[in-house]
Design a protein around this motif. Structure first.
Motif, PDB file in Angstrom:
ATOM      1  N   THR B  43       0.458  -1.309   0.422  1.00 37.47           N
ATOM      2  CA  THR B  43      -0.166  -0.196  -0.291  1.00 37.47           C
ATOM      3  C   THR B  43       0.713   1.049   0.079  1.00 37.47           C
ATOM      4  N   ALA B  44       2.259   1.610   1.005  1.00 39.59           N
ATOM      5  CA  ALA B  44       3.546   2.552   0.878  1.00 39.59           C
ATOM      6  C   ALA B  44       3.699   2.644  -0.304  1.00 39.59           C
ATOM      7  N   SER B  45       4.153   1.603  -1.347  1.00 34.28           N
ATOM      8  CA  SER B  45       4.355   1.440  -2.813  1.00 34.28           C
ATOM      9  C   SER B  45       3.200   2.342  -3.748  1.00 34.28           C
ATOM     10  N   PHE B  46       2.125   1.883  -2.771  1.00 30.90           N
ATOM     11  CA  PHE B  46       0.784   2.196  -4.367  1.00 30.90           C
ATOM     12  C   PHE B  46       0.791   3.736  -4.468  1.00 30.90           C
ATOM     13  N   PHE B  47       0.698   4.103  -3.337  1.00 34.68           N
ATOM     14  CA  PHE B  47       0.721   5.827  -2.228  1.00 34.68           C
ATOM     15  C   PHE B  47       1.456   7.141  -2.997  1.00 34.68           C
ATOM     16  N   VAL B  48       2.464   6.170  -3.167  1.00 30.95           N
ATOM     17  CA  VAL B  48       4.206   6.513  -3.641  1.00 30.95           C
ATOM     18  C   VAL B  48       4.346   6.732  -5.052  1.00 30.95           C
ATOM     19  N   ALA B  49       3.825   5.830  -5.467  1.00 31.64           N
ATOM     20  CA  ALA B  49       3.763   5.479  -6.849  1.00 31.64           C
ATOM     21  C   ALA B  49       3.452   6.430  -7.834  1.00 31.64           C
ATOM     22  N   SER B  50       2.248   7.119  -8.014  1.00 32.23           N
ATOM     23  CA  SER B  50       1.471   7.977  -8.645  1.00 32.23           C
ATOM     24  C   SER B  50       2.399   9.043  -8.431  1.00 32.23           C
ATOM     25  N   LEU B  51       3.462   9.527  -7.263  1.00 36.69           N
ATOM     26  CA  LEU B  51       4.224  11.260  -7.791  1.00 36.69           C
ATOM     27  C   LEU B  51       5.229  10.914  -9.163  1.00 36.69           C
ATOM     28  N   LEU B  52       5.741   9.460  -9.567  1.00 32.68           N
ATOM     29  CA  LEU B  52       5.841   8.791 -10.695  1.00 32.68           C
ATOM     30  C   LEU B  52       5.843   9.286 -12.303  1.00 32.68           C
ATOM     31  N   HIS B  53       5.983  11.013 -11.712  1.00 27.51           N
ATOM     32  CA  HIS B  53       5.485  11.080 -13.345  1.00 27.51           C
ATOM     33  C   HIS B  53       6.160  10.812 -14.579  1.00 27.51           C
ATOM     34  N   ILE B  54       5.121  10.599 -16.047  1.00 31.14           N
ATOM     35  CA  ILE B  54       6.707  10.347 -16.766  1.00 31.14           C
ATOM     36  C   ILE B  54       5.826  11.812 -18.464  1.00 31.14           C
ATOM     37  N   PRO B  55       6.631  12.223 -18.654  1.00 31.62           N
ATOM     38  CA  PRO B  55       5.935  13.603 -19.493  1.00 31.62           C
ATOM     39  C   PRO B  55       5.807  12.708 -20.765  1.00 31.62           C
ATOM     40  N   LEU B  56       4.859  14.069 -21.248  1.00 33.92           N
ATOM     41  CA  LEU B  56       3.996  12.894 -22.417  1.00 33.92           C
ATOM     42  C   LEU B  56       3.221  14.438 -23.333  1.00 33.92           C
ATOM     43  N   GLY B  57       4.847  14.737 -23.304  1.00 37.87           N
ATOM     44  CA  GLY B  57       4.293  15.953 -24.453  1.00 37.87           C
ATOM     45  C   GLY B  57       4.280  17.672 -23.623  1.00 37.87           C
ATOM     46  N   PRO B  58       2.575  18.307 -23.779  1.00 40.37           N
ATOM     47  CA  PRO B  58       2.620  19.234 -22.985  1.00 40.37           C
ATOM     48  C   PRO B  58       2.073  19.171 -20.824  1.00 40.37           C
ATOM     49  N   THR B  59       1.727  17.719 -20.969  1.00 42.88           N
ATOM     50  CA  THR B  59       1.237  17.633 -19.838  1.00 42.88           C
ATOM     51  C   THR B  59       1.727  16.015 -19.848  1.00 42.88           C
ATOM     52  N   SER B  60       1.517  15.430 -18.415  1.00 42.44           N
ATOM     53  CA  SER B  60       2.311  14.071 -17.616  1.00 42.44           C
ATOM     54  C   SER B  60       1.550  12.709 -17.600  1.00 42.44           C
ATOM     55  N   VAL B  61       1.565  12.105 -17.679  1.00 42.57           N
ATOM     56  CA  VAL B  61       1.025  11.044 -17.093  1.00 42.57           C
ATOM     57  C   VAL B  61       1.441   9.853 -15.801  1.00 42.57           C
ATOM     58  N   HIS B  62       1.013   9.579 -14.885  1.00 39.02           N
ATOM     59  CA  HIS B  62       1.515   9.423 -13.762  1.00 39.02           C
ATOM     60  C   HIS B  62       1.061   7.936 -13.773  1.00 39.02           C
ATOM     61  N   LEU B  63       2.297   6.926 -13.315  1.00 34.40           N
ATOM     62  CA  LEU B  63       2.585   5.206 -12.673  1.00 34.40           C
ATOM     63  C   LEU B  63       1.460   5.510 -11.829  1.00 34.40           C
ATOM     64  N   LEU B  64       0.623   4.505 -12.381  1.00 34.32           N
ATOM     65  CA  LEU B  64       0.102   3.227 -11.315  1.00 34.32           C
ATOM     66  C   LEU B  64       0.391   2.376 -11.139  1.00 34.32           C
ATOM     67  N   ILE B  65       0.055   1.610 -10.355  1.00 35.39           N
ATOM     68  CA  ILE B  65       0.606   0.184 -10.231  1.00 35.39           C
ATOM     69  C   ILE B  65      -0.341  -1.100 -10.139  1.00 35.39           C
ATOM     70  N   PRO B  66      -1.849  -1.106  -9.994  1.00 32.95           N
ATOM     71  CA  PRO B  66      -2.916  -1.991 -10.046  1.00 32.95           C
ATOM     72  C   PRO B  66      -2.510  -3.258 -10.284  1.00 32.95           C
ATOM     73  N   GLY B  67      -2.176  -3.478 -12.050  1.00 32.62           N
ATOM     74  CA  GLY B  67      -1.304  -4.804 -11.880  1.00 32.62           C
ATOM     75  C   GLY B  67      -0.630  -5.823 -10.594  1.00 32.62           C
ATOM     76  N   LEU B  68       0.645  -4.648 -10.272  1.00 37.34           N
ATOM     77  CA  LEU B  68       1.830  -5.051  -9.059  1.00 37.34           C
ATOM     78  C   LEU B  68       0.361  -5.120  -8.336  1.00 37.34           C
ATOM     79  N   VAL B  69       0.078  -4.282  -7.898  1.00 40.92           N
ATOM     80  CA  VAL B  69      -0.403  -4.746  -6.558  1.00 40.92           C
ATOM     81  C   VAL B  69      -1.728  -5.604  -6.566  1.00 40.92           C
ATOM     82  N   GLY B  70      -2.118  -6.165  -8.163  1.00 43.30           N
ATOM     83  CA  GLY B  70      -2.982  -7.394  -7.360  1.00 43.30           C
ATOM     84  C   GLY B  70      -2.455  -8.611  -7.262  1.00 43.30           C
ATOM     85  N   ILE B  71      -1.612  -8.394  -8.053  1.00 50.46           N
ATOM     86  CA  ILE B  71      -0.452  -9.726  -8.194  1.00 50.46           C
ATOM     87  C   ILE B  71       0.199 -10.213  -7.073  1.00 50.46           C
TER      88      ILE B  71
END
Lengths: 111, 206
Positions: B43-71
Motif C-alpha cells: 500500500t505504501a509503495s502504491f501510495f508513492v508510485a503515482s508521484l512518478l510522472h512520465i512526461p508526455l508532450g505538454p502534460t504528463s501521466v503518472h504511474l499507477l500500479i494496479p497490476g503489480l498490487v493485484g499480483i
C-alpha cells in the motif's frame, strides 16, 4: 508744417511697431496650434509606451504566479511521509490486534 | 488518472461508493492476518508510485500500479488501493472526494482481475511467472483506462473517443509497468518466493 512733419517719424515708428507685434502674435498663435498637436501626439505615445511596459510586467507576474502554483500543487515531502506514516500506523494496529488474538489463542490452547 | 470532483453524476458516484465499500468489506473478510505487513508495504509503495510522472508532450501521466498490487496481494488488493487513494485524496488532492468511490473501483477491480489471472496462469517456473507478470502489469493499465472511459461515459462523454485517447496517453505507462512487474516478480521469485505464493518442496518438509 515742420511741426507736423516732426511727429511723422514717431507715428511711423509706432505703426511699424504695431504691425510687427500683430504679425508676431499671429505667427506665435500658429506655433501654439502645432505645439498643441505635437503635445497630444507625444502624450499618446507616452501612454502607449507605459501600457506596453505595464503589460510586460503583468505577463511576467502571471508567469511567476503559474510557476508558484505548480510548485505549491506538488506533494511535499511532509505530506508523503505523513501518508506513509498513516498507512503503517493503520496496518500496524490491525496487525497488533491479530497478533494479540493469536497469542491469546495459543496461550489458551496451552492451558 | 484520477477523476476529479464534478465530473461524474451524483448517482454514479454514490453507487460507486456503495460498491467499493462492499468490496472493501469482502477484502477485509478474506485477508489473512499474517499478510498484513506485506499489505502495508505494498500500500505504501502504491501510495508513492503515482508521484512518478512520465512526461508526455505538454502534460504528463503518472504511474499507477494496479497490476503489480493485484499480483502481490491477490484478494486484499482492493483494500490496499482504496486506502492508498483515500490518503492521496486527502493529502495531495489527487482526485476529488466525491469521486473517491469511482476511483477505487476504477483501479481496484483491475487489480483484483490481474491478481486472479496471475494466479490462474502462473506456471511453476520463473519464466512463466515473469511473462504472466508482464502481461498482467499491462492488462492492469488497459483495464483501468477502460473503466475510466466507462465512468466518464456515464458522465456524458463519448466512450470510444475517451477510451482511445486514454489508452494512447498511457502507452508509455503500460510499457513501464509491464517491465516493472516482470522485474519485481522475477526478483521476488529468486529472493523470497513465499511472497508470491511459490512454495518449494524443501519448505514443506522442514
Amino acid at each position: 508744417m515742420n511741426h507736423k512733419l516732426k511727429n511723422t517719424p514717431i507715428i511711423l515708428l509706432i505703426l511699424v511697431l504695431i504691425f510687427f507685434f500683430n504679425t508676431a502674435a499671429i505667427v506665435l498663435a500658429e506655433e501654439n496650434d502645432t505645439k498643441e498637436q505635437i503635445s497630444i501626439d507625444s502624450v499618446l505615445k507616452l501612454l502607449n509606451n507605459q501600457n506596453n511596459d505595464i503589460s510586460k510586467e503583468l505577463r511576467q507576474i502571471k508567469r511567476e504566479i503559474m510557476s508558484l502554483k505548480s510548485v505549491l500543487d506538488k506533494p511535499r515531502l511532509t505530506e508523503i511521509l505523513g501518508g506513509i506514516g498513516y498507512i503503517l500506523g493503520i496496518f500496524g494496529i490491525a496487525f497488533y490486534v491479530y497478533a494479540k488474538k493469536t497469542l491469546n489463542e495459543n496461550s489458551q490452547r496451552k492451558l | 488518472m484520477h477523476i476529479s470532483d464534478g465530473v461524474l453524476p451524483i448517482q454514479v458516484s454514490i453507487a460507486a461508493y456503495g460498491a467499493s465499500i462492499g468490496i472493501i468489506g469482502l477484502s477485509v473478510y478474506k485477508t489473512k492476518g499474517e499478510d498484513i505487513p506485506k499489505i502495508a508495504v505494498v500500500t505504501a509503495s502504491f501510495f508513492v508510485a503515482s508521484l512518478l510522472h512520465i512526461p508526455l508532450g505538454p502534460t504528463s501521466v503518472h504511474l499507477l500500479i494496479p497490476g503489480l498490487v493485484g499480483i502481490l496481494l491477490y484478494n486484499s488488493a482492493f483494500l490496499a488501493i482504496a486506502l492508498g487513494l483515500v490518503l492521496q485524496c486527502i493529502l495531495f488532492q489527487f482526485g476529488g472526494i466525491t469521486a473517491l468511490g469511482a476511483n477505487a473501483i476504477m483501479m481496484g477491480i483491475p487489480a483484483l482481475i490481474c491478481g486472479w489471472i496471475f494466479k490462474l496462469l502462473k506456471g511453476s517456473k520463473i519464466i512463466s511467472h515473469t511473462v504472466v507478470a508482464a502481461f498482467c502489469g499491462g492488462l492492469g493499465v488497459i483495464l483501468s483506462t477502460l473503466f475510466l472511459s466507462l465512468l466518464l461515459f456515464t458522465g456524458g462523454e463519448n466512450f470510444i473517443g475517451v477510451a482511445k485517447l486514454a489508452i494512447v496517453a498511457h502507452m508509455p505507462v503500460l510499457i513501464i509497468e509491464s517491465i516493472i512487474s516482470a522485474f519485481t516478480i522475477s526478483f521476488l521469485y529468486k529472493v523470497k518466493p513465499e511472497l508470491i505464493g511459490v512454495y518449494k518442496i524443501e519448505d514443506i518438509y522442514e
